[in-house]
Design a protein around this motif. Structure first.
Motif, PDB file in Angstrom:
ATOM      1  N   ILE A 138       0.847  -1.200   0.000  1.00 44.18           N
ATOM      2  CA  ILE A 138       0.000   0.000   0.000  1.00 44.18           C
ATOM      3  C   ILE A 138       0.884   1.252   0.000  1.00 44.18           C
ATOM      4  O   ILE A 138       0.568   2.262  -0.642  1.00 44.18           O
ATOM      5  N   ILE A 233      -9.452  -3.558  -1.943  1.00 43.70           N
ATOM      6  CA  ILE A 233      -9.249  -2.901  -0.653  1.00 43.70           C
ATOM      7  C   ILE A 233      -8.205  -1.787  -0.777  1.00 43.70           C
ATOM      8  O   ILE A 233      -8.376  -0.694  -0.217  1.00 43.70           O
ATOM      9  N   ALA A 236      -9.808   1.164  -2.368  1.00 42.84           N
ATOM     10  CA  ALA A 236     -10.709   1.846  -1.437  1.00 42.84           C
ATOM     11  C   ALA A 236      -9.916   2.641  -0.409  1.00 42.84           C
ATOM     12  O   ALA A 236     -10.272   3.782  -0.083  1.00 42.84           O
ATOM     13  N   THR A 237      -8.811   2.041   0.075  1.00 46.86           N
ATOM     14  CA  THR A 237      -7.998   2.740   1.074  1.00 46.86           C
ATOM     15  C   THR A 237      -7.414   4.026   0.495  1.00 46.86           C
ATOM     16  O   THR A 237      -7.518   5.092   1.096  1.00 46.86           O
ATOM     17  N   PHE A 240     -10.084   6.518  -0.017  1.00 48.31           N
ATOM     18  CA  PHE A 240     -10.534   7.038   1.267  1.00 48.31           C
ATOM     19  C   PHE A 240      -9.562   8.078   1.799  1.00 48.31           C
ATOM     20  O   PHE A 240      -9.964   9.096   2.367  1.00 48.31           O
ATOM     21  N   LEU A 241      -8.258   7.845   1.589  1.00 50.48           N
ATOM     22  CA  LEU A 241      -7.255   8.782   2.078  1.00 50.48           C
ATOM     23  C   LEU A 241      -7.197  10.048   1.235  1.00 50.48           C
ATOM     24  O   LEU A 241      -6.495  10.985   1.563  1.00 50.48           O
ATOM     25  N   ALA A 275     -19.996   1.349   2.814  1.00 48.10           N
ATOM     26  CA  ALA A 275     -19.068   0.542   3.604  1.00 48.10           C
ATOM     27  C   ALA A 275     -19.474  -0.926   3.561  1.00 48.10           C
ATOM     28  O   ALA A 275     -18.631  -1.808   3.367  1.00 48.10           O
ATOM     29  N   LEU A 278     -18.628  -2.434   0.150  1.00 57.08           N
ATOM     30  CA  LEU A 278     -17.196  -2.703   0.026  1.00 57.08           C
ATOM     31  C   LEU A 278     -16.838  -3.972   0.780  1.00 57.08           C
ATOM     32  O   LEU A 278     -16.119  -4.839   0.269  1.00 57.08           O
ATOM     33  N   LEU A 279     -17.364  -4.080   1.997  1.00 53.51           N
ATOM     34  CA  LEU A 279     -17.055  -5.226   2.836  1.00 53.51           C
ATOM     35  C   LEU A 279     -17.528  -6.522   2.180  1.00 53.51           C
ATOM     36  O   LEU A 279     -16.790  -7.504   2.110  1.00 53.51           O
ATOM     37  N   LEU A 283     -14.991  -9.394   0.950  1.00 49.79           N
ATOM     38  CA  LEU A 283     -15.105 -10.682   1.629  1.00 49.79           C
ATOM     39  C   LEU A 283     -15.431 -11.797   0.634  1.00 49.79           C
ATOM     40  O   LEU A 283     -14.827 -12.872   0.660  1.00 49.79           O
ATOM     41  N   ASN A 286     -12.446 -12.561  -1.559  1.00 50.96           N
ATOM     42  CA  ASN A 286     -11.426 -13.175  -0.719  1.00 50.96           C
ATOM     43  C   ASN A 286     -11.718 -14.646  -0.458  1.00 50.96           C
ATOM     44  O   ASN A 286     -10.852 -15.517  -0.611  1.00 50.96           O
TER      45      ASN A 286
ATOM     46  N   SER B 140     -10.006  -9.380   6.930  1.00 52.08           N
ATOM     47  CA  SER B 140     -10.508  -8.850   5.653  1.00 52.08           C
ATOM     48  C   SER B 140     -11.173  -7.485   5.805  1.00 52.08           C
ATOM     49  O   SER B 140     -11.575  -6.890   4.812  1.00 52.08           O
ATOM     50  N   PHE B 144      -9.295   1.304   7.645  1.00 52.36           N
ATOM     51  CA  PHE B 144     -10.015   2.561   7.819  1.00 52.36           C
ATOM     52  C   PHE B 144     -11.462   2.329   8.238  1.00 52.36           C
ATOM     53  O   PHE B 144     -12.039   3.139   8.966  1.00 52.36           O
ATOM     54  N   LEU B 145     -12.038   1.166   7.836  1.00 47.87           N
ATOM     55  CA  LEU B 145     -13.406   0.866   8.281  1.00 47.87           C
ATOM     56  C   LEU B 145     -13.441   0.541   9.770  1.00 47.87           C
ATOM     57  O   LEU B 145     -14.381   0.924  10.468  1.00 47.87           O
ATOM     58  N   THR B 266      -4.877   9.410   9.227  1.00 48.64           N
ATOM     59  CA  THR B 266      -5.834  10.163   8.418  1.00 48.64           C
ATOM     60  C   THR B 266      -7.242  10.037   8.984  1.00 48.64           C
ATOM     61  O   THR B 266      -7.985  11.020   9.051  1.00 48.64           O
TER      62      THR B 266
END
Lengths: 301, 322
Positions: A138, A233, A236-237, A240-241, A275, A278-279, A283, A286, B140, B144-145, B266
């Motif tokens: 990341i 992920i 998304a991270t 999000f940042l 959220a 995304l989860l 999941l 994965n 998983s 951030f969540l 953040t």
């Protein structure tokens, strides 16, 4: 096709409830993302379809001014949250899939090359891979995104952001593919069919692509599935940042970033539904990857 | 042994030189510094003079050497955005990140080892199974969540803990600490849980699988045959022998904590180095980005080098293989 339905893999799939459920969820979400313009009740990026009076409508409740009702509510600008999620999922999936494809092609190429050619080529490629592995991916993606953003002219930055994101995530992820392909290539290289192909005068490139590549693909498939979850992920991270998809083309991460601003004022649905989406997506992919890894592993059969 | 260490040190220096090259070329790729320093009204003479003054007419290698010379002395130039020396800004931000990383590291190690041992000893119990399933979801769940979830629970709904910032800090000769005030300590709780949770699950799962491995060994069976109590067997014999791989992973995860602090900082608007880096990317503040890149690579390369050398001391087979 019948051959596929009779195969071991399909039998293992049919008898594993986790695999069936996660595959169903994944397929449904991919379909929803692809056909987002047909499914979504409104186009959230068409200003003419928006009504500011509809802002902050809670889910399943008629708006106090206009009387419109929305399945998952609306955000501050009156955009239907359900529609933005569909469009956001489209971008998340597109970036994820494209980044993994990019990483895959690059990794396969470099892995084949270093495994088949060996010598200096191999040393340089594999040392570079080792160095990159010492950093979390990341962080690598963030740095590449930062540099690429600096290089693009200011007026193109928002337009290019998606492509820069794909590049950054893809480049941060090629090492896995290269390592596995190199390992498999080293094994395949010493087999008789490669020697035979060399003897009848096939070029190294043809041998690599036509003969060795098809035999090293099955582990690549597993890594690609697991990488897809990680790439979604990672995207998304980054978004999000605030160093990923711009607000003009929001992905699920950007939507969560926007929704976080309304957490304190009580509009929970703007954050909650993206959220959850995304989860569920991460999941499902994965679990599918985990299952595939076990199913293709001959030692576990 | 000495040749092994020298070889590894040499490789590490090479890696640092390459990351230095990446950091340095960011300056040259992104815009011309002359443009940044001189306004619209300038003559060719001005440009030439400044170019000579700054040494920009020198060959690339000479410029790179000068950059390294300065970087080793901790001089990374002036931030484009804040107009202050980068080293100064980094030093000012470092305590926040280091305190956060230290607390979450301690949390992750303490709870990780305790839960790992617990789930290994009671591996068929209900509690252990619940913890294991929860850890699967935890892996998983994006960091951030987790942070947002904690903010929602403890700041929005319950109102117990602050959702952003460090609270009140005390200045101890240039090192600002949040450990000495109540609000500072309260502000630390949510971010450190967020940051430490992933590492905790990692340590927990590792300790569990290592413990299960060790508990199958003959010497554990022998200890049982000697009539030693379960507690002595579990902690004195088994846990001790799981520690070598666990310590390695903890060492390697140390760097990851600092890197993942970017995300946590953040979410909680924690005024540390990570937040600085994210802001630098958003505003294309090259000197800050370059300095952060160098700092973090020195850290990662250093940790890897240390772990490798320690390993060579513990396991002589590695000396020959490398």
């Amino acid at each position: 096709m019948t051959r596929f339905f009779d195969s071991d893999i399909f039998y293992a799939f049919r008898t594993s409830p986790v695999a069936v459920v996660s595959a169903t969820v994944t397929v449904l979400m991919v379909l929803a993302a692809v056909f987002a313009p047909l499914i979504a009740p409104t186009n959230p990026f068409d200003p003419s379809s928006l009504n500011l009076m509809n802002g902050f409508t809670p889910p399943m409740e008629p708006n106090a001014f206009t009387g419109d009702s929305f399945l998952l509510g609306t955000d501050d600008q009156g955009r239907d949250v359900f529609s933005t999620i569909l469009y956001g999922m489209r971008i998340s999936l597109f970036v994820g899939v494209a980044a993994v494809l990019f990483a895959m092609v690059l990794g396969i190429f470099l892995g084949l090359l270093s495994g088949y050619v060996g010598g200096w080529t191999e040393t340089i490629i594999m040392r570079a891979a080792d160095v990159q592995l010492t950093f979390p991916s990341i962080l690598v993606a963030m740095l590449i995104f930062g540099v690429a953003k600096g290089v693009t002219p200011v007026e193109y930055r928002d337009q290019m952001a998606i492509w820069v994101l794909i590049l950054a995530i893809g480049l941060s992820d090629w090492v896995q593919f290269a390592r596995v392909v190199r390992g498999a290539t080293l094994v395949e290289k010493s087999k008789d069919y490669v020697a035979a192909a060399r003897m009848i005068g096939r070029s190294p490139l043809t041998i690599m692509v036509r003969h060795i590549l098809p035999n090293v693909l099955s582990p690549v498939l597993v890594i690609a599935t697991i990488s897809l979850a990680l790439a979604i992920i990672a995207e998304a991270t980054l978004s999000f940042l605030g160093v990923g998809a711009p607000p003009t083309q929001p992905s699920l991460g950007t939507l969560i970033r926007i929704g976080q601003g309304f957490l304190f004022s009580g509009e929970w649905w703007i954050l909650f539904f993206p959220a959850c989406t995304l989860l569920a997506l991460a999941l499902a992919v994965n679990l599918l990857g985990d299952w595939l890894r076990d199913a293709l592993n001959p030692r576990l059969r | 042994m000495l040749s092994f260490i020298l070889k590894r040190v040499g490789q590490s220096i090479l890696v640092l030189l390459i990351t230095g090259l990446v950091a340095f070329s960011m300056f040259t790729f992104v815009g011309d510094p002359i443009d940044n320093m001189l306004g619209q009204e300038r003559t060719m003479e001005d440009v030439e003079r400044l170019r000579e003054q700054l040494g920009l007419d020198q060959p690339f290698v000479v410029q790179y050497y000068r950059f390294l010379e300065q970087a080793v002395q901790g001089n990374f130039g002036v931030s484009y955005r804040q107009g202050r020396p980068v080293a100064e800004i980094l030093l000012e931000r470092a305590p926040a990140t280091l305190e956060l990383a230290a607390v979450s590291g301690v949390l992750a190690i303490a709870f990780g080892i305790a839960l790992g041992v617990f789930t290994a000893i009671r591996r068929n119990g209900i509690a252990a199974n619940v913890i294991m399933s929860a850890s699967l979801i935890g892996v998983s769940l994006p960091t951030f969540l987790i942070g947002i979830l904690l903010i929602y629970l403890f700041s929005v709904e319950l109102g117990w803990l602050p959702s952003f910032g460090r609270g009140e800090t005390v200045d101890l000769g240039g090192w600002t600490t949040g450990f000495l005030t109540v609000s500072g300590l309260k502000a630390l709780i949510l971010p450190s849980i967020t940051l430490g949770l992933y590492q905790m699950t990692l340590i927990m799962r590792l300790v569990r699988s290592e413990m299960l491995e060790v508990l199958r060994q003959d010497y554990v069976r022998f200890a049982k045959a000697r009539g030693l109590s379960d507690r002595v067997i579990n902690f004195r014999h088994a846990l001790k022998n799981t520690m070598v791989p666990v310590i390695t992973v903890i060492g390697l995860q140390l760097g990851s904590i600092i890197a993942f602090a970017i995300i946590t900082e953040t979410v909680f608007q924690w005024p540390g180095v990570g937040l600085l880096f994210i802001n630098a990317i958003q505003f294309v503040d090259i000197p800050v980005m370059a300095a952060y890149l160098m700092l973090i690579s020195v850290m990662f390369v250093g940790i890897n080098l240390l772990v490798d050398i320690l390993y060579a001391f513990i396991d002589p087979r590695l000396r020959v293989a490398a």
